[in-house]
Design a protein around this motif. Structure first.
Motif, short mmCIF file in Angstrom:
data_model
loop_
_atom_site.label_atom_id
_atom_site.label_comp_id
_atom_site.label_asym_id
_atom_site.label_seq_id
_atom_site.Cartn_x
_atom_site.Cartn_y
_atom_site.Cartn_z
N PHE A 326 26.40 128.60 66.23
CA PHE A 326 26.35 128.89 67.66
C PHE A 326 26.71 130.36 67.94
N GLN A 327 27.71 130.86 67.18
CA GLN A 327 28.10 132.25 67.38
C GLN A 327 26.97 133.20 66.99
N THR A 328 26.29 132.84 65.89
CA THR A 328 25.16 133.67 65.46
C THR A 328 24.05 133.63 66.50
N LEU A 329 23.76 132.43 67.00
CA LEU A 329 22.71 132.31 68.02
C LEU A 329 23.09 133.00 69.32
N SER A 330 24.37 132.83 69.69
CA SER A 330 24.78 133.42 70.97
C SER A 330 24.71 134.94 70.95
N GLY A 331 24.82 135.52 69.75
CA GLY A 331 24.74 136.97 69.68
C GLY A 331 23.33 137.50 69.71
N SER A 332 22.34 136.60 69.54
CA SER A 332 20.95 137.08 69.47
C SER A 332 20.07 136.50 70.57
N THR A 333 20.65 135.83 71.55
CA THR A 333 19.83 135.27 72.63
C THR A 333 20.60 135.35 73.94
N ASP A 334 19.85 135.32 75.02
CA ASP A 334 20.46 135.32 76.35
C ASP A 334 20.56 133.91 76.91
N ASN A 335 20.17 132.93 76.13
CA ASN A 335 20.34 131.53 76.56
C ASN A 335 21.78 131.09 76.27
N VAL A 336 22.38 130.39 77.23
CA VAL A 336 23.75 129.91 77.10
C VAL A 336 23.70 128.39 76.98
N PHE A 337 24.37 127.86 75.95
CA PHE A 337 24.43 126.41 75.75
C PHE A 337 25.89 125.94 75.85
N LEU A 338 26.06 124.80 76.48
CA LEU A 338 27.37 124.19 76.63
C LEU A 338 27.27 122.70 76.30
N ILE A 339 28.33 122.13 75.72
CA ILE A 339 28.38 120.69 75.39
C ILE A 339 29.52 120.08 76.17
N TYR A 340 29.17 119.12 77.04
CA TYR A 340 30.14 118.49 77.92
C TYR A 340 30.28 117.02 77.53
N ASN A 341 31.54 116.58 77.27
CA ASN A 341 31.82 115.18 76.94
C ASN A 341 31.96 114.41 78.24
N ALA A 342 30.91 113.69 78.60
CA ALA A 342 30.93 112.95 79.87
C ALA A 342 31.91 111.79 79.84
N SER A 343 32.16 111.24 78.63
CA SER A 343 33.09 110.11 78.54
C SER A 343 34.52 110.57 78.79
N ARG A 344 34.86 111.76 78.31
CA ARG A 344 36.21 112.29 78.50
C ARG A 344 36.29 113.28 79.65
N ARG A 345 35.13 113.62 80.22
CA ARG A 345 35.05 114.59 81.31
C ARG A 345 35.72 115.90 80.89
N ALA A 346 35.30 116.38 79.72
CA ALA A 346 35.87 117.63 79.20
C ALA A 346 34.76 118.43 78.54
N MET A 347 34.84 119.75 78.71
CA MET A 347 33.90 120.65 78.08
C MET A 347 34.36 120.87 76.64
N GLU A 348 33.50 120.55 75.68
CA GLU A 348 33.89 120.64 74.28
C GLU A 348 33.43 121.93 73.62
N TYR A 349 32.34 122.51 74.09
CA TYR A 349 31.88 123.74 73.45
C TYR A 349 31.13 124.60 74.46
N VAL A 350 31.35 125.91 74.32
CA VAL A 350 30.68 126.88 75.19
C VAL A 350 30.23 128.04 74.32
N PHE A 351 28.97 128.45 74.49
CA PHE A 351 28.49 129.64 73.79
C PHE A 351 29.32 130.85 74.22
N GLU A 352 29.62 131.70 73.21
CA GLU A 352 30.45 132.86 73.50
C GLU A 352 29.73 133.89 74.38
N ASN A 353 28.41 133.78 74.51
CA ASN A 353 27.68 134.77 75.32
C ASN A 353 27.69 134.41 76.81
N LEU A 354 28.45 133.38 77.20
CA LEU A 354 28.48 132.99 78.62
C LEU A 354 28.97 134.14 79.49
#
Length: 550
Positions: A326-354
């Protein structure tokens, strides 16, 4: 290869091998314990049997010695004639263990201590001796009690002058405390090796299932083969010691025999149920089993902890690898990806390029997922935020929104896409994709402005241009449509390539129409030249259909 690919299976196999090895060790240990306990119990039974037999033999020797001492006293008192010894016999009988004392002369006639005449020349049982044995064979007195008689010969100046006799009940030699053991489950008794008759026994062992002798009791059990009983009888009559496991009263019983008075063929026999002999070993086996269960439980806990540790290590390794990708991808793209745990209502991962792309701090979004929407302005009527917060999104959705950069207040356009998914445990996750389309929006706005200018200029043309407007709009719409489709499927190279091909076709068609429009000046001046050239009809029709139906 399999174990390298699946380390958890390798760990399970190692633990299974350890458990199997432990089981083998435990079985071998239990067998060794059982054998040792059996040998120890056998040794105890032998010791008790020999001790009780030795006690009886010592008591018999003591009484024989007592009678010998009385004989010596008679010689000392010069009372070697039965008549002269009556009074001495009476005093001796009152203090000795003998119930009856007698003295006979060299002719076999004499007197008992009570004054009755005694004669050993008849066939009475009380003086039935085997050769020169000091103790007679057992016999029954008038009261039905089993008796034995002891004798000591009288010699004066080397000449036989008679003998002294003493009779007493055989039960006098019983050793109750030594003849019952293993909490009464084992017992000892003295038997006649000739007949197997019980001579001295504890109350519990006097009769075995109604039988009064050992050999009959053994023969009553069909499991005891006659040849085994015969072998036992022969060994006892030969004065041997030994043991055997026989069936007595329907129970497997350990039997030990040893001679105590070879001259009279008396044997001491002990019988103990096999289950009683195993009882001590059972306690030890139970203790060993408990210890092994504790060890097994420890192994299971260790395996569980090892498995959990390995699973956690694999998860951490996978997460680190995912973070690297994800870090490699975030450094080479302007797309931002996030992973949200709907069961726990918590954000588990965020691209560093946000923060770089949209200006929103990554930590803020991780700690408070709702902060992502605080900077987004959706079109009126959108329920994307409400459905996201209520975890009510069941299918992929995407909308365009305006993002206000917190640091600079700059407005940027973003394509906000949400894709729900679930893992094997049934937990729901949202994969959020934020694509910056600010430049794309500007390009589209420029295209729209350019198109408007071209259309305005075309109105100044001749009526012919008005008639050709439909032909011009058709390829233009195809170009715009294919561009929009390509934008929505920017991650699908094959789809984008297909759209580009169709855009190329529509562009060439549009170019041809424009060239035809420009050729109108040549038509007006009469300078247009027609050329006769070959062309591909199938390609022309396919291109025309692609433009018409896109």
């Amino acid at each position: 290869m399999f174990l390298k690919q699946y380390p958890l299976h390798r760990s399970a196999l190692c633990n299974a091998c350890i458990g199997l090895l432990l089981l083998v060790i435990v079985i071998a240990l239990l067998n060794a314990i059982n054998e040792a306990m059996w040998r120890s119990t056998e040794s105890t039974i032998r010791s008790l049997t020999q001790a009780s037999g030795e006690a009886i033999a010592n008591a018999v020797r003591r009484d024989v010695q007592s009678l010998e001492s009385f004989k010596e006293s008679l010689l000392g008192a010069d009372a070697v004639v039965p008549v002269a010894a009556v009074s001495l016999m009476q005093r001796y009988a009152a203090t000795s263990p003998f119930s009856q004392v007698a003295m006979v002369d060299e002719y076999g006639r004499g007197y008992f201590a009570n004054g009755d005449p005694a004669n050993i020349n008849n066939a009475e049982d009380w003086h039935n001796f085997l050769n020169d044995a000091p103790v007679s064979r057992t016999y029954l007195d008038a009261g039905g009690q089993r008796q034995i008689t002891m004798r000591r010969p009288l010699f004066v100046d080397g000449h036989y002058r008679g003998a002294v006799y003493g009779s007493l009940p055989l039960k006098t030699y019983a050793q109750p405390s030594a003849m019952d053991f293993f909490d009464g489950r084992g017992s000892s008794f003295m038997v006649s090796a000739w007949s197997g008759e019980y001579l001295i026994a504890s109350p519990d062992a006097r009769e075995q299932d109604g039988k009064t002798d050992l050999y009959t009791a053994l023969a009553a059990s069909p499991e005891n083969k006659p040849e085994r009983i015969a072998a036992l009888r022969q060994a006892m009559n030969e004065g041997k010691s030994g043991s055997a496991v026989m069936n007595i009263q329907g129970r497997q019983t350990y039997l030990y025999y040893t001679p105590i008075c070879p001259a009279n063929n008396w044997d001491m026999v002990s019988i103990v149920p096999v289950e009683a002999m195993h009882q001590a070993a059972n306690y030890v086996n139970a203790l060993v089993a408990i210890v092994c269960l504790i060890i097994l439980a420890g192994l299971l806990v260790m395996f569980s902890l090892t498995r959990r540790h390995r699973t956690l290590a694999l998860k951490i390794k996978a997460r680190h690898y995912r973070d690297f990708l994800f870090q490699t991808l975030s450094g080479s793209t302007d797309n931002v990806f996030l992973i949200y745990n709907a069961s726990r209502r918590a954000m588990e991962y965020v691209f560093e390029n946000l923060e770089r792309v949209l200006g929103i701090p990554m930590r803020t979004c991780l700690e408070n997922p709702a902060a992502l929407f605080e900077h987004c302005v959706f079109k009126s009527g959108s329920r994307l935020r409400e459905d996201f917060e209520a975890t009510a999104i069941r299918e992929a959705r995407s909308e365009e929104c305006r993002v206000i950069t917190p640091a600079t207040g700059e407005n940027r356009w973003v394509k906000f896409a949400v894709t729900p998914t679930s893992d094997v445990g049934g937990r729901t996750y949202y994969v959020l994709s934020l694509t910056d389309i600010t430049e794309e929006k500007a390009v589209r706005r420029l295209l729209r402005d350019s198109l408007a200018a071209a259309e305005q200029a075309s109105k100044a043309k001749s009526s012919f241009l008005s008639a050709m407007s439909h032909d011009i709009r058709t390829p233009m719409n195809a170009i715009i449509g294919m561009t929009a489709i390509a934008e929505r499927h920017i991650g699908d190279p094959k789809r984008v390539e297909d759209c580009l091909d169709k855009i190329s076709v529509a562009s060439r068609l549009l170019l041809g129409i424009i060239n035809e429009v420009l050729d109108m000046s040549k038509i007006e001046s009469g300078k247009l030249l027609l050329s006769n050239e070959p062309f591909n009809l199938n390609e022309l029709v396919r291109n025309a259909l692609d433009v018409m139906f896109q």
